[in-house]
Motif scaffolding. Structure first.
Motif, PDB file in Angstrom:
ATOM      1  N   PRO A  94       0.845  -1.214   0.000  1.00  0.00           N
ATOM      2  CA  PRO A  94       0.000   0.000   0.000  1.00  0.00           C
ATOM      3  C   PRO A  94       0.874   1.256   0.000  1.00  0.00           C
ATOM      4  CG  PRO A  94      -0.833  -1.583   1.589  1.00  0.00           C
ATOM      5  CD  PRO A  94       0.487  -2.124   1.104  1.00  0.00           C
ATOM      6  N   LEU A  95       0.399   2.299  -0.652  1.00  0.00           N
ATOM      7  CA  LEU A  95       1.206   3.495  -0.840  1.00  0.00           C
ATOM      8  C   LEU A  95       1.625   4.125   0.482  1.00  0.00           C
ATOM      9  CD1 LEU A  95       2.384   5.314  -3.052  1.00  0.00           C
ATOM     10  CD2 LEU A  95       0.306   6.694  -2.918  1.00  0.00           C
ATOM     11  N   TRP A  96       0.765   4.093   1.503  1.00  0.00           N
ATOM     12  CA  TRP A  96       1.086   4.734   2.777  1.00  0.00           C
ATOM     13  C   TRP A  96       2.223   4.043   3.504  1.00  0.00           C
ATOM     14  CZ3 TRP A  96       0.740   1.766   7.156  1.00  0.00           C
ATOM     15  CH2 TRP A  96      -0.019   0.607   7.084  1.00  0.00           C
ATOM     16  N   MET A  97       2.560   2.812   3.120  1.00  0.00           N
ATOM     17  CA  MET A  97       3.622   2.080   3.793  1.00  0.00           C
ATOM     18  C   MET A  97       5.015   2.433   3.265  1.00  0.00           C
ATOM     19  SD  MET A  97       1.984  -1.738   4.318  1.00  0.00           S
ATOM     20  CE  MET A  97       3.374  -2.247   5.319  1.00  0.00           C
ATOM     21  N   HIS A  98       5.108   3.043   2.103  1.00  0.00           N
ATOM     22  CA  HIS A  98       6.430   3.366   1.548  1.00  0.00           C
ATOM     23  C   HIS A  98       6.502   4.771   0.966  1.00  0.00           C
ATOM     24  CE1 HIS A  98       5.153   2.776  -2.726  1.00  0.00           C
ATOM     25  NE2 HIS A  98       4.308   1.927  -2.176  1.00  0.00           N
TER      26      HIS A  98
END
Length: 571
Positions: A491-495
């Motif tokens: 998911p985008l919020w993780m990286h």
């Protein structure tokens, strides 16, 4: 020719103003320290009073970060030395507090770097130059605190040093910088620091006493009287002592509201600090430009000729130690060079050894305070001061001699790049590293060391794995399995910070629209209605030009798109 002469004359006239602003900048730091002490000094004294808390090394570390330095805003080592000399603390409990004070002291220059947020490149360099001190201190604590808890290496080394010297009680050494600043700061506020130490040592009579000093000087006058005794035909000589106290003359001598005065001084000192810093940056930019800036950069950042180039950094360490010894506070020196790093005069590679040297130079304050301890506690107080010195020396040996070990520089560069891309990241960093993270660790430490180890060890292990994978992704991705060669499948919020930036951008724009609507007579029906798709397209340009604090944005695949040049590149 006349124009050049006029420019030279203007630049010469700017130098006295530059020195004046630097003087006011240093004085405002001193007043800021007094303001924080008024606001939280008694709280710090109450915490020091609880020996059960300070016996926990992790809790002692957090006390050094939060209550002694961030709250009191001055290096805690001298206070810790006073507590050891009074018998309240032992050497083992004092060492983690000293480590925490090293971390907390570095918050000052990080705050100073925020004043250069107006220009992205300057902010990037200034924030990197400021946080290199933070990174060095955090890395040193992560290695040396567990090592000290297991082996007691610093306690043993400092004990050996104390035994090898014949130490005698002396007087407090002179604080060289205060000779210049005290004529102004003493007219504004003076504090009785003995109240903090007294509360910590259990003197309840001092709890209701104000930290604001009222009586400044006490003179003891010896008067000899000679009287004649007629009956015995003799004279009798008597000696009497008269104590005469002089009232202080600072602005707040007549008020007893410590908290109110602390808030007033906090607001005013921050205002003066920010104003002086902004003016310093402008004057430095006007003076150090063109060929002058290039010449100064070449001199400051140059290395010795081959094969002695490696000695340049160690000379910079000695220079930083000497400057910190003069000003008696490392935070003053590092805060003063932060604007120079921002405008590009000093590189981060040169600022790093200067900062390490300032850590060494500031230990002289604790050593001088220890030498003023009473004879029966002199050895323990001096041992604590030596622990401060040994901690900084071991940190330098860990993170400087080998170029590959200079991780604080690479970490600071990464933080600088993030703040240039997302300016709100600087505020998040301050809250996380100096308030939130220490508070969480402190709460865990109260549950026992098993809980701390069970929580921190997995977190550190995961963090190290992520760092190693990121390095391999950049340099040798073929060594990784396909699912680790990129983070795009997560998911985008993780990286990426893009989702958080989008939220902050929307909140900022909503607040701006609300404010504009309050001052506008145009009704909502008269405004052009945009579809959801059009609003999404317009969001990125608005974020770039406003205080949304992002100048490039990432696509859903992880690539970075530069809206100015129309180019994209993969992270």
């Amino acid at each position: 020719m006349r124009t050049m002469g006029k420019q030279i004359f203007i630049n010469i006239c700017k130098i006295p103003l530059l020195l004046l602003f630097l003087y006011m900048f240093i004085c405002s730091l001193d007043i800021l320290s007094s303001a924080f002490q008024l606001a939280g000094g008694k709280v710090a004294g109450d915490i020091f009073k609880d020996n059960a808390v300070l016996s926990n090394p992790v809790a002692g570390l957090v006390v050094g970060i939060l209550l002694v330095t961030v709250l009191v805003q001055s290096s805690s080592t001298s206070i810790v030395v006073s507590l050891v000399s009074s018998g309240l603390l032992d050497v083992g409990s004092a060492i983690p507090i000293i480590m925490g004070s090293n971390i907390g002291t570095s918050v000052t220059n990080t705050i100073v770097a925020l004043m250069q947020a107006g220009e992205r490149e300057e902010f990037k360099r200034a924030f990197a130059g400021a946080t290199v001190h933070d990174c060095f201190n955090w890395l040193s604590v992560l290695v040396l605190l567990p090592l000290e808890a297991i082996t007691g290496v610093m306690r043993l080394m400092s004990g050996a040093v104390v035994e090898s010297f014949n130490i005698v009680t002396g007087e407090n050494g002179p604080e060289l910088l205060k000779v210049i600043t005290e004529p102004l700061t003493k007219r504004i506020i003076q504090l009785d620091k003995a109240v903090i130490v007294g509360i910590a040592t259990g003197q309840e009579v001092l709890r209701n006493k104000s930290l604001i000093k009222v009586w400044c000087q006490t003179r003891i006058m010896i008067q000899e009287n000679v009287s004649i005794m007629p009956s015995e035909n003799s004279t009798v000589q008597t000696t009497s002592l008269h104590m005469h106290s002089e009232k202080c003359t600072h602005l707040f001598v007549e008020t007893g509201l410590s908290d109110g005065v602390g808030l007033i001084l906090l607001a005013s000192s921050l205002l003066v600090l920010c104003t002086c810093l902004l003016l310093l940056v402008k004057f430095l930019n006007s003076l150090l430009h063109g060929q002058v800036a290039k010449a100064i950069q070449k001199i400051i950042n140059a290395d010795f000729p081959f094969p002695f180039g490696w000695l340049t950094g160690y000379l910079a360490i000695l220079v930083g130690a000497g400057m910190a010894f003069v000003v008696q506070r490392s935070s003053v020196f590092t805060s003063a060079i932060t604007p120079l790093i921002g405008i590009g005069v000093i590189s981060i590679e040169r600022a790093y050894p200067l900062t390490l040297g300032s850590n060494i130079g500031t230990t002289t304050t604790a050593i001088l305070a220890a030498l003023a301890s009473p004879g029966d506690k002199l050895a323990a107080a001096f041992q604590v001061a030596m622990c401060h010195f040994i901690f900084n020396v071991l940190g330098i040996l860990l993170w400087y001699p080998v170029p590959l070990s200079r991780l604080p520089i690479r970490m600071a560069r990464f933080l600088g790049e993030q703040t240039a891309k997302y300016r709100w990241f600087a505020v998040l960093y301050l809250i996380l590293c100096f308030l939130l993270l220490p508070s969480i660790v402190f709460a865990l430490s109260m549950a026992g060391w098993q809980v701390v180890v069970g929580f921190c060890v997995p977190c550190v292990a995961v963090l190290l794995c992520i760092v190693v994978v990121n390095r391999l992704q950049l340099q040798k991705p073929h060594l990784l399995p396909w699912w680790l060669q990129t983070w795009d499948h997560l998911p985008l919020w993780m990286h990426s910070l893009k989702p958080m930036d989008k939220i902050i951008t929307r909140v900022t724009l909503c607040c701006r629209e609300t404010r504009n609507n309050d001052h506008s007579r145009t009704s909502p029906e008269d405004l052009p209605q945009l579809s959801e798709c059009e609003a999404e397209k317009n969001l990125a340009p608005l974020a770039q030009n406003g205080p949304a604090l992002i100048y490039s944005f990432e696509t859903e695949t992880g690539a970075v798109f530069d809206s100015l040049n129309g180019k994209s590149s993969r992270l």
